[in-house]
Write a protein that holds these residues in place. Structure first.
Motif, PDB file in Angstrom:
ATOM      1  N   GLY A 171      33.157   3.328  12.085  1.00 31.82           N
ATOM      2  CA  GLY A 171      32.277   4.440  12.461  1.00 31.82           C
ATOM      3  C   GLY A 171      30.952   3.949  13.005  1.00 31.82           C
ATOM      4  N   SER A 172      30.405   2.937  12.352  1.00 30.91           N
ATOM      5  CA  SER A 172      29.143   2.368  12.811  1.00 30.91           C
ATOM      6  C   SER A 172      29.301   1.731  14.197  1.00 30.91           C
ATOM      7  N   SER A 173      30.418   1.075  14.409  1.00 29.70           N
ATOM      8  CA  SER A 173      30.688   0.461  15.722  1.00 29.70           C
ATOM      9  C   SER A 173      30.807   1.521  16.808  1.00 29.70           C
ATOM     10  N   LEU A 174      31.514   2.600  16.500  1.00 27.30           N
ATOM     11  CA  LEU A 174      31.623   3.687  17.482  1.00 27.30           C
ATOM     12  C   LEU A 174      30.249   4.261  17.811  1.00 27.30           C
ATOM     13  N   ARG A 175      29.424   4.404  16.790  1.00 28.34           N
ATOM     14  CA  ARG A 175      28.073   4.936  17.011  1.00 28.34           C
ATOM     15  C   ARG A 175      27.265   4.006  17.917  1.00 28.34           C
ATOM     16  N   ARG A 176      27.343   2.684  17.654  1.00 27.22           N
ATOM     17  CA  ARG A 176      26.621   1.720  18.488  1.00 27.22           C
ATOM     18  C   ARG A 176      27.087   1.784  19.939  1.00 27.22           C
ATOM     19  N   VAL A 177      28.393   1.889  20.147  1.00 30.87           N
ATOM     20  CA  VAL A 177      28.928   1.977  21.510  1.00 30.87           C
ATOM     21  C   VAL A 177      28.412   3.248  22.182  1.00 30.87           C
ATOM     22  N   ARG A 178      28.457   4.352  21.465  1.00 26.10           N
ATOM     23  CA  ARG A 178      27.983   5.622  22.015  1.00 26.10           C
ATOM     24  C   ARG A 178      26.506   5.552  22.388  1.00 26.10           C
ATOM     25  N   LEU A 179      25.701   4.974  21.503  1.00 29.68           N
ATOM     26  CA  LEU A 179      24.262   4.863  21.783  1.00 29.68           C
ATOM     27  C   LEU A 179      23.982   3.888  22.922  1.00 29.68           C
ATOM     28  N   ASN A 180      24.733   2.793  23.001  1.00 29.36           N
ATOM     29  CA  ASN A 180      24.559   1.845  24.107  1.00 29.36           C
ATOM     30  C   ASN A 180      24.907   2.490  25.453  1.00 29.36           C
TER      31      ASN A 180
END
Length: 102
Positions: free
Chosen positions: A8-17
């Motif tokens: 979930g944290s990885s998906l969030r980072r990708v989305r924010l990037n």
């Protein structure tokens, strides 16, 4: 649960990037914004929803390591090559059809 939190944290980072809002990603993936928020916080989700998110974020290739490709072993290739015909066989000539007219 730790793995779900990390995913979930990885998906969030990708989305924010990618500078995309939760609402924009959720709409593109066909899910509710609240569902995306829960996934980003490590809540369980279906595999289908996870794949939809990966596709939306153009990260579907992250699953490539899990997909096995059928490969033919060199021994199997050699066996197949050995079984292939190399020459035509001699066949007995067939007689012409009998004619009823003289």
């Amino acid at each position: 649960m730790a793995i779900l939190r990390e995913l979930g944290s990885s998906l969030r980072r990708v989305r924010l990037n990618r500078n995309q809002s939760q609402q924009a990603v959720a709409d593109a993936a066909g899910i509710e914004r609240a569902t995306l928020s829960q996934i980003e916080h490590g809540r369980p989700t279906s595999l289908l929803t996870f794949v939809q998110l990966l596709r939306t974020l153009e990260q579907l290739d992250a699953l490539d390591a899990l997909v096995t490709r059928a490969e033919i072993s060199p021994l199997a290739i050699a066996r197949l090559a050995k079984k292939q015909r190399r020459n035509a066989s001699l066949s007995s000539p067939t007689p012409p059809p009998a004619s009823t007219e003289w």
